[in-house]
Design a protein around this motif. Sequence first.
Motif, PDB file in Angstrom:
ATOM      1  N   ARG A  40      33.158   3.217   5.769  1.00 30.06           N
ATOM      2  CA  ARG A  40      33.462   4.559   6.284  1.00 30.06           C
ATOM      3  C   ARG A  40      32.977   5.632   5.309  1.00 30.06           C
ATOM      4  N   SER A  41      33.172   5.410   4.010  1.00 29.09           N
ATOM      5  CA  SER A  41      32.733   6.408   3.028  1.00 29.09           C
ATOM      6  C   SER A  41      31.208   6.499   2.980  1.00 29.09           C
ATOM      7  N   LEU A  42      30.529   5.381   3.132  1.00 30.71           N
ATOM      8  CA  LEU A  42      29.060   5.400   3.160  1.00 30.71           C
ATOM      9  C   LEU A  42      28.532   6.146   4.383  1.00 30.71           C
ATOM     10  N   ALA A  43      29.235   6.062   5.488  1.00 29.52           N
ATOM     11  CA  ALA A  43      28.794   6.689   6.737  1.00 29.52           C
ATOM     12  C   ALA A  43      29.208   8.160   6.846  1.00 29.52           C
ATOM     13  N   ASP A  44      30.092   8.612   6.003  1.00 25.37           N
ATOM     14  CA  ASP A  44      30.638   9.970   6.082  1.00 25.37           C
ATOM     15  C   ASP A  44      29.754  10.930   5.288  1.00 25.37           C
ATOM     16  N   PRO A  45      29.082  11.869   5.947  1.00 22.51           N
ATOM     17  CA  PRO A  45      28.189  12.778   5.225  1.00 22.51           C
ATOM     18  C   PRO A  45      28.924  13.779   4.325  1.00 22.51           C
ATOM     19  N   ASP A  46      30.237  13.866   4.458  1.00 23.55           N
ATOM     20  CA  ASP A  46      31.002  14.832   3.678  1.00 23.55           C
ATOM     21  C   ASP A  46      31.615  14.256   2.407  1.00 23.55           C
ATOM     22  N   VAL A  47      31.301  12.996   2.091  1.00 21.84           N
ATOM     23  CA  VAL A  47      31.834  12.383   0.868  1.00 21.84           C
ATOM     24  C   VAL A  47      30.699  11.761   0.063  1.00 21.84           C
ATOM     25  N   HIS A  48      31.022  11.461  -1.167  1.00 22.81           N
ATOM     26  CA  HIS A  48      30.105  10.727  -2.042  1.00 22.81           C
ATOM     27  C   HIS A  48      30.687   9.331  -2.234  1.00 22.81           C
ATOM     28  N   ALA A  49      29.985   8.324  -1.760  1.00 22.66           N
ATOM     29  CA  ALA A  49      30.360   6.933  -1.985  1.00 22.66           C
ATOM     30  C   ALA A  49      29.491   6.440  -3.133  1.00 22.66           C
ATOM     31  N   VAL A  50      30.134   6.040  -4.230  1.00 20.62           N
ATOM     32  CA  VAL A  50      29.396   5.716  -5.446  1.00 20.62           C
ATOM     33  C   VAL A  50      29.597   4.237  -5.793  1.00 20.62           C
ATOM     34  N   PRO A  51      28.533   3.425  -5.624  1.00 21.03           N
ATOM     35  CA  PRO A  51      28.646   2.024  -6.038  1.00 21.03           C
ATOM     36  C   PRO A  51      28.610   1.937  -7.562  1.00 21.03           C
ATOM     37  N   LEU A  52      29.453   1.088  -8.094  1.00 18.06           N
ATOM     38  CA  LEU A  52      29.572   0.932  -9.543  1.00 18.06           C
ATOM     39  C   LEU A  52      29.010  -0.411  -9.974  1.00 18.06           C
ATOM     40  N   THR A  53      28.538  -0.495 -11.207  1.00 16.97           N
ATOM     41  CA  THR A  53      28.139  -1.793 -11.739  1.00 16.97           C
ATOM     42  C   THR A  53      29.331  -2.529 -12.334  1.00 16.97           C
ATOM     43  N   THR A  54      30.351  -1.772 -12.705  1.00 11.62           N
ATOM     44  CA  THR A  54      31.581  -2.349 -13.229  1.00 11.62           C
ATOM     45  C   THR A  54      32.721  -1.347 -13.014  1.00 11.62           C
ATOM     46  N   GLU A  55      33.915  -1.844 -12.869  1.00 10.75           N
ATOM     47  CA  GLU A  55      35.050  -1.008 -12.449  1.00 10.75           C
ATOM     48  C   GLU A  55      35.408   0.094 -13.431  1.00 10.75           C
ATOM     49  N   GLU A  56      35.223  -0.139 -14.726  1.00 13.22           N
ATOM     50  CA  GLU A  56      35.622   0.906 -15.674  1.00 13.22           C
ATOM     51  C   GLU A  56      34.804   2.179 -15.507  1.00 13.22           C
ATOM     52  N   GLU A  57      33.593   2.076 -14.969  1.00 14.49           N
ATOM     53  CA  GLU A  57      32.825   3.276 -14.650  1.00 14.49           C
ATOM     54  C   GLU A  57      33.598   4.156 -13.665  1.00 14.49           C
ATOM     55  N   GLY A  58      34.355   3.526 -12.792  1.00 14.56           N
ATOM     56  CA  GLY A  58      35.129   4.264 -11.801  1.00 14.56           C
ATOM     57  C   GLY A  58      36.239   5.091 -12.409  1.00 14.56           C
TER      58      GLY A  58
END
Length: 174
Positions: A40-58
């Motif tokens: 849903r976040s990837l499909a929503d043009p009003d949000v930024h969906a950010v894939p991480l390489t590791t959780e601590e980046e989040g």
Amino acid sequence: MAETVTRDNWPDALYRLLRENGVTQFAYVPDAGHKVLIDRSLADPDVHAVPLTTEEEGVALVAGADLGGQRAVLLMQSSGVGNCINMLSLTQGGRFPFLTLVSMRGEYGEGNPWQFAMGQAVEPVLKAMGVIVLRAETPDDAIEAVTAAITMAFQAGQQVAVLLTQRLIGAKKF
């Protein structure tokens, strides 16, 4: 009339709840337990969906969102909590609001022995780092817990994790 939350639609209701409360950044490591929220976040043009390489980046992304006047959520599996321990000191030291949704493994109905160690350690590890932990066992629990967590994080400036348990999301079959 309020929508009835069911075992089939609770992730969609959860996404709407996050969006209605101003969450515009979704940080994630790919995970089947968060599939609907990620999609849903990837499909929503009003949000930024950010894939991480590791959780601590989040953790850093959530802090940065707050500094930029936005709201973010970190989506991760229970095994990723171990990767975040040191970075959680950032939220405490900087007094940043922190919201994470954790899809649990290593509990109810788990069939993979490798998931138990971290799955059982998630709650005490988060609490040791000063994160408030809420658990969701049913679809209604999920909506109630995330509603409470949103208030606690974004109004009171707290660090909050909602554990989406295997009773809620189901145990993976191997």
